[in-house]
Design an enzyme around this catalytic site. Structure first.
Site, PDB file in Angstrom:
ATOM      1  N   GLU A  34       0.801  -1.226   0.000  1.00 30.24           N
ATOM      2  CA  GLU A  34       0.000   0.000   0.000  1.00 30.24           C
ATOM      3  C   GLU A  34       0.839   1.285   0.000  1.00 30.24           C
ATOM      4  O   GLU A  34       0.793   2.090   0.946  1.00 30.24           O
ATOM      5  CB  GLU A  34      -0.946  -0.006   1.188  1.00 30.24           C
ATOM      6  N   GLU A  66      -5.365  -8.624   1.078  1.00 30.90           N
ATOM      7  CA  GLU A  66      -6.044  -8.247   2.320  1.00 30.90           C
ATOM      8  C   GLU A  66      -7.524  -8.017   2.065  1.00 30.90           C
ATOM      9  O   GLU A  66      -7.876  -7.406   1.057  1.00 30.90           O
ATOM     10  CB  GLU A  66      -5.480  -6.950   2.929  1.00 30.90           C
TER      11      GLU A  66
HETATM   12  C1  GCO Z   1      -3.900  -1.585   5.398  1.00 30.53           C
HETATM   13  C2  GCO Z   1      -2.799  -2.267   6.008  1.00 30.53           C
HETATM   14  C3  GCO Z   1      -3.120  -3.060   7.240  1.00 30.53           C
HETATM   15  C4  GCO Z   1      -4.304  -2.562   8.053  1.00 30.53           C
HETATM   16  C5  GCO Z   1      -5.602  -3.169   7.571  1.00 30.53           C
HETATM   17  C6  GCO Z   1      -6.786  -2.576   8.320  1.00 30.53           C
HETATM   18  O1  GCO Z   1      -4.435  -2.124   4.432  1.00 30.53           O
HETATM   19  O2  GCO Z   1      -4.187  -0.486   5.837  1.00 30.53           O
HETATM   20  O3  GCO Z   1      -2.182  -3.138   5.075  1.00 30.53           O
HETATM   21  O4  GCO Z   1      -1.929  -2.893   7.950  1.00 30.53           O
HETATM   22  O5  GCO Z   1      -4.146  -2.926   9.407  1.00 30.53           O
HETATM   23  O6  GCO Z   1      -5.783  -2.866   6.237  1.00 30.53           O
HETATM   24  O7  GCO Z   1      -6.775  -1.198   8.196  1.00 30.53           O
END
Ligand code: GCO
Length: 445
Positions: A167, A348
């Site tokens: 990200e 994710e």
């Molecule tokens: C993101 C990060 C994670 C977060 C999850 C929840 O996508 O922001 O990769 O570290 O903890 O997404 O916000």
């Protein structure tokens, strides 16, 4: 029979990140990261919490590996803490830090779980921030490539894949345009320069790992959303198009099309990346990839006149993010039509919910519904021709949710931070059944 249709060798995983779960922040030679520094700034993190201890995964990783085996996942997405491996971000490497990740990877392989490594999940060595303003400096991209080569040399023949960044939008925008994340800058031009150097570092690392003969598939992980106008009014549709250009195309277009999206460049104006772009950068950034990781949570709901709350269709998570599974199908089919893509992993997807541990059980039905809706949406995208290679639930464990601290629980496993006791939530048992059903369905097909 599985109600989700995915290819036979579909990857079923869970995901975490180093700073959010490891703890041991000052142990075995780990250097400071910008998040250690940021957490000490009053007011930046809820209750002044930090990743000093987190889930104590550094010491408890064998137990956590056993939990993954119990879940039946066949992959685990984790990140490597650069300051644990190279405390100053340049120069000497820390053998104890490297040894931890070798133990982790070997422990995964011993349990038949594929290691999906991410090189950078936001924990930049503080020394690079102090010496040269971190990612604002082009040199940091070259430091990152050196760090990547070390990981490639040590783990490149054992990991199932290497993602350069997680990200980059969060690092660039939240960390440098809004100040909400580390290092806490609120400067649009810095954010544009940081984004460019992150993209450059990604390309340099991929080229270096390939040149070193690393066989593991290489890619990047981007957080993405489709964007909708709050109404069909032209100004709202234009607002949605611009937000999509700033959030999604700002990273996809340089990597897959060799340029920044003009719509967003116009919006940045004098605060854009033009001062830091050099001849040849886009050839480096556009080095072909073996996979694309996409983190999906919700859609963008844009209005020309400020914040507009989306209608309550499927409800909202404990982060107050709209639950919008249709957006995952829409996003993937849109990307598939607009870019020449490698295989896609959902690296994710998950939700925060107000979990309560009662009599040794967490009945997180909301999280089960969230996963059910999104896996159905992903299955629909796969049926529409998107090359979906796998899915990683965020997250294995409740963990440090950045500026929100430990209040927001995303895990399939409940963590009692007082005792560090882990408890599988109902969603963990549900996910195990889904994985088993899919395996059974594929075997009988
Ligand atoms: C993101 C990060 C994670 C977060 C999850 C929840 O996508 O922001 O990769 O570290 O903890 O997404 O916000």
């Amino acid at each position: 029979m599985s109600k989700f249709r995915f290819k036979e060798d579909f990857v079923w995983g869970v995901a975490t990140s180093s700073y959010q779960i490891e703890g041991a922040a000052h142990e075995d030679g780990r250097g400071e990261s910008i998040w250690d520094t940021f957490c000490r700034v009053p007011g930046k993190v809820v209750k002044g919490e930090s990743g000093d201890v987190a889930c104590d995964h550094y010491h408890r990783f064998e137990e956590d590996l056993d939990l993954m085996a119990e879940l039946g996942v066949n992959a685990y997405r984790f990140s490597i803490a650069w300051p644990r491996v190279q405390p100053d971000g340049r120069g000497a490497f820390n053998e104890k830090g490297i040894a931890f990740y070798e133990r982790l990877v070997d422990g995964l392989l011993k349990r038949g779980i594929q290691p999906f490594a991410t090189l950078y999940h936001w924990d930049l060595p503080q020394a690079l921030q102090a010496e040269q303003n971190g990612w604002e400096s082009r040199d940091t991209a070259y430091r990152f490539a050196d760090y990547a080569r070390k990981i490639g040399a040590v783990l490149g023949d054992r990991v199932a894949s290497i993602a350069t960044h997680n990200e980059p939008w969060c690092t660039a925008w939240l960390g440098n345009a809004t100040g909400y994340f580390a290092p806490g800058n609120a400067d649009l031009k810095k954010a544009a320069h940081v984004a460019h150097h992150l993209l450059l570092s990604h390309g340099l690392a991929v080229q270096a790992l390939r040149a070193d003969g690393v066989k593991a598939p290489l890619g990047i992980v981007l957080n993405q959303s489709p964007a909708h106008g709050a109404t069909d009014a032209p100004e709202d549709l234009a607002a949605a198009s611009l937000e999509y250009a700033k959030f999604v195309r700002w990273y996809m277009d340089p990597i897959f099309k060799g340029e920044y999206p003009d719509e967003a460049l116009q919006w940045y104006g004098a605060n854009g990346p033009q001062e830091v772009i050099r001849e040849g950068d886009f050839d480096i950034i556009g080095t072909p990839l073996d996979f694309l990781g996409i983190n999906y949570y919700t859609r963008i709901f844009a209005s020309a006149c400020g914040e507009k709350r989306p209608p309550d269709v499927h409800g909202f998570t404990d982060m107050d993010w709209e639950i919008y599974p249709e957006g995952l199908t829409e996003l993937l089919t849109k990307l598939n039509a607009e870019y020449e893509l490698p295989p896609i992993f959902i690296t994710e997807n998950g939700c925060a919910s107000k979990d309560v541990l009662e009599n040794g059980r967490v009945q997180d039905t909301e999280r089960i519904r969230f996963y059910d809706l999104h896996l159905a949406a992903l299955s629909e995208a796969a049926q529409k021709g998107v090359d979906v290679a796998g899915y990683f639930a965020w997250s294995l464990l409740d963990n440090f949710e950045w500026a929100s601290g430990y209040d927001k629980r995303f895990g399939m496993v409940y963590v009692d931070y007082e005792t560090q006791r882990r408890t599988l939530k109902d969603s963990a048992h549900w996910y195990s059944e889904v994985i088993a059903e899919h395996a059974g369905a594929e075997a009988s097909r």
